[in-house]
Design an enzyme around this catalytic site. Structure first.
Site: not given
Ligand code: 16G
Ligand code: MG
Length: 541
Positions: A67, A371
């Site tokens: 991603s 986001n």
């Molecule tokens: C991941 C999640 C995203 C979330 C992010 C939070 C999926 C496909 N992706 O990238 O939705 O906003 O984690 O990251 O579920 P964090 O826990 O580091 O704040």
């Molecule tokens: Mg992505």
């Protein structure tokens, strides 16, 4: 009971030795430095085969992508038959396979799964896979293919795709020939479906000025270009940041401002994809040269407003619309949804799977993270109502046709930057709105995110959709005491699911108050029971 051919497993597994590292299948699958992933992806091939066998040979998807992470990272995610994220209960099985320290342990871990989950190994396994443009993708695909050989899975390589395209294809393959058939299982089928629906939605309306689309030098660039011929003159776009040859340029975007190298001008409309095109944000520049972000919350507000209107115009009164957000949603957006649009709003923990799950509870569930991850889900009964409706006036018939097309243009499997783009472009075209008019629905409260590096993030435990801490004991009371002093103040602290940090979110009535609140809470967390790690950041108050 059939068993795994151990010689076959050994010889294949020897090609993909496990490093010392410990791996965890998290919110977004496995994700880390690409050079550490060879054995993980090999074993994910075994996992996907087992998942398919467990589901009676249904097609399982595997996507190799990291991603928005830097180009040197990569990752892998498993997609369930209807295009959803893999069932949460299987994440621990994925982790167990990835961490088996030797071939023998791997053999045992597979057999533990087979017996506890009652998997019939004689069933067929079908797996499809794709990858983003990262240079490491090709070798990782080879590891996956070896993993798929362990249990003799049938597989198809769909090459380079956006993440949502792989989700789409997986659903198409599993629904083909049924009343729920989702489309042709190919990138071309995906383009045709979205373009046909979008053309219906903007029919007869004057075209907007070209959208300036930043593709983060990722897979969205070649794929969006591939789609252009299907759109004909229904849409005009100027693509920037489309260099997928130079991997170092991938995801050079920064938060809450225009991407590096893009000069913005007033009167234009901009959007940015992330590296695998499952997220989108819009932005524009105001007359006084301020950068204005139209994030996932703004998209959710726009979509909910439009869908509510359309349902009303269609003369359909038994479809309920609801919106799902996370704690990161701007307080002003939640107020707008609740008080102006009068829609129910639910708040769930961070991560697409939580939002998706909650959105299924509504007839039409709009879900977005701030986001830019999100989509709109139409329940089977809502679709039935929409397709059965005839309308008693030409205006109602037009609205019904638009609702049907909307359910086709919006990816029902997962948040999709392409579909979300067409959703926004539809609404702006129908209303003939500039981004500035869209932005006027409500004014965001200033907000700020702060990262706190801590010794052990696992000691932070949250409840209430991550809005309250239960541990470390006493910290939440201390946070509440500070927040109380700020007008429109709101702040919460949660451990990251993807990085070794704790995140602090703060919003308040003004920018200086917001910054003060964020840095006070950051300092509080850092100092609390000496949780912090390394030097205390200077900006913490
Ligand atoms: C991941 C999640 C995203 C979330 C992010 C939070 C999926 C496909 N992706 O990238 O939705 O906003 O984690 O990251 O579920 P964090 O826990 O580091 O704040
Ligand atoms: Mg992505």
């Amino acid at each position: 009971m059939a068993s795994v051919n151990i010689d076959n497993l050994n010889s294949l597994s020897n090609l993909h030795p496990k490093p010392e590292n410990t791996f965890a299948y998290g919110t977004a699958g496995f994700r880390m430095k690409a050079e550490l992933l060879d054995s993980v992806i090999f074993r994910t091939g075994i996992l996907a085969s087992l998942r398919s066998k467990k589901l009676d040979g249904k097609v399982i998807g595997v996507m190799i992508t990291a991603s928005h992470n830097p180009a040197a990272d990569n990752g892998v995610k498993v997609v369930d038959p209807l295009g959803e994220m893999m069932e949460g209960a299987w994440e621990s099985h994925a982790t167990a396979l990835a961490n088996a320290p030797s071939n023998e342990h791997l053999f045992d871990a597979i057999h533990t799964m087979v017996s506890t989950l009652k998997i019939d190994l004689t069933k067929p396994a079908n797996v499809v896979f794709g990858r983003d443009t990262r240079p490491s993708g090709e070798a990782l695909v080879a590891a996956l293919v070896d993993g798929l050989k362990v249990l003799g899975a049938q597989s198809t390589d769909y090459g380079i795709l956006t993440t949502p395209q792989l989700h789409y294809i997986t659903r198409c393959l599993n629904t083909a020939g049924t009343p729920e058939a989702y489309g042709e299982p190919s990138a071309e089928g995906y383009y045709k479906k979205l373009a046909a629906a979008f053309k219906i939605l903007v029919e007869g309306k004057p075209r907007l000025s070209p959208l300036i689309l930043d593709c983060a030098n990722g897979v969205g660039a070649p794929k969006f270009k591939e789609m252009l011929p299907y759109l004909g003159d229904s849409f005009s776009v100027k693509i920037v940041n489309d260099d997928v040859e130079d991997a170092s340029k991938l995801n050079l975007n920064t938060q809450q401002r225009a991407p590096i190298g893009l000069k913005t001008a007033a009167g234009e409309r901009y959007a940015s994809f992330d590296g695998d095109a499952d997220r989108i944000v819009y932005y524009y520049q105001d007359e006084d040269n301020t950068f204005k972000l139209l994030d996932g919350d703004k998209i959710a507000g726009l979509a909910a407003m439009y869908i509510i209107d359309l349902v009303k115009s269609a003369g359909i009164d038994d479809i309920s619309v609801g919106v799902v957000q996370t704690a990161y949603a701007n307080g002003a957006s939640t107020q707008y949804l609740r008080n102006t649009l009068n829609v129910p709003v639910s708040c769930v923990p961070t991560g697409v799977k939580h939002l998706h799950h909650e959105a299924l509870k509504y007839d039409v569930g709009v879900y977005f993270e701030a986001n830019g991850h999100g989509t709109v889900l139409f329940s089977p009964s809502a679709l039935k109502t929409i397709y059965a409706a005839e309308g008693s006036s030409p205006a109602q018939a037009v609205a019904i046709r638009s609702l049907r097309a909307l359910s086709e243009v919006i990816n029902q499997t997962v948040g999709d930057a392409f579909s979300d783009l067409f959703l926004v472009e539809t609404i702006l075209t129908q209303r003939q709105w500039s981004p500035k008019v869209w932005d006027q629905a409500y004014t965001d409260l200033p907000n700020r995110l702060v990262k706190v590096v801590v010794q052990d993030r696992s000691i932070f435990k949250t409840v209430d959709a991550e809005r309250k801490l239960t541990e470390p004991a006493g910290l939440q009371d201390a946070i509440d005491a500070i927040v109380l002093k700020f007008s429109h103040g709101r702040s919460f602290v949660r451990p990251s699911g993807t990085e070794d940090v704790v995140r602090v979110y703060a919003e308040a009535a003004t920018r200086p108050e917001t910054d003060e609140l964020a840095f006070r809470i950051g300092g509080l967390v850092f100092d609390y029971n000496s949780c912090g790690s390394g030097a205390r950041p200077r900006e913490f108050i």
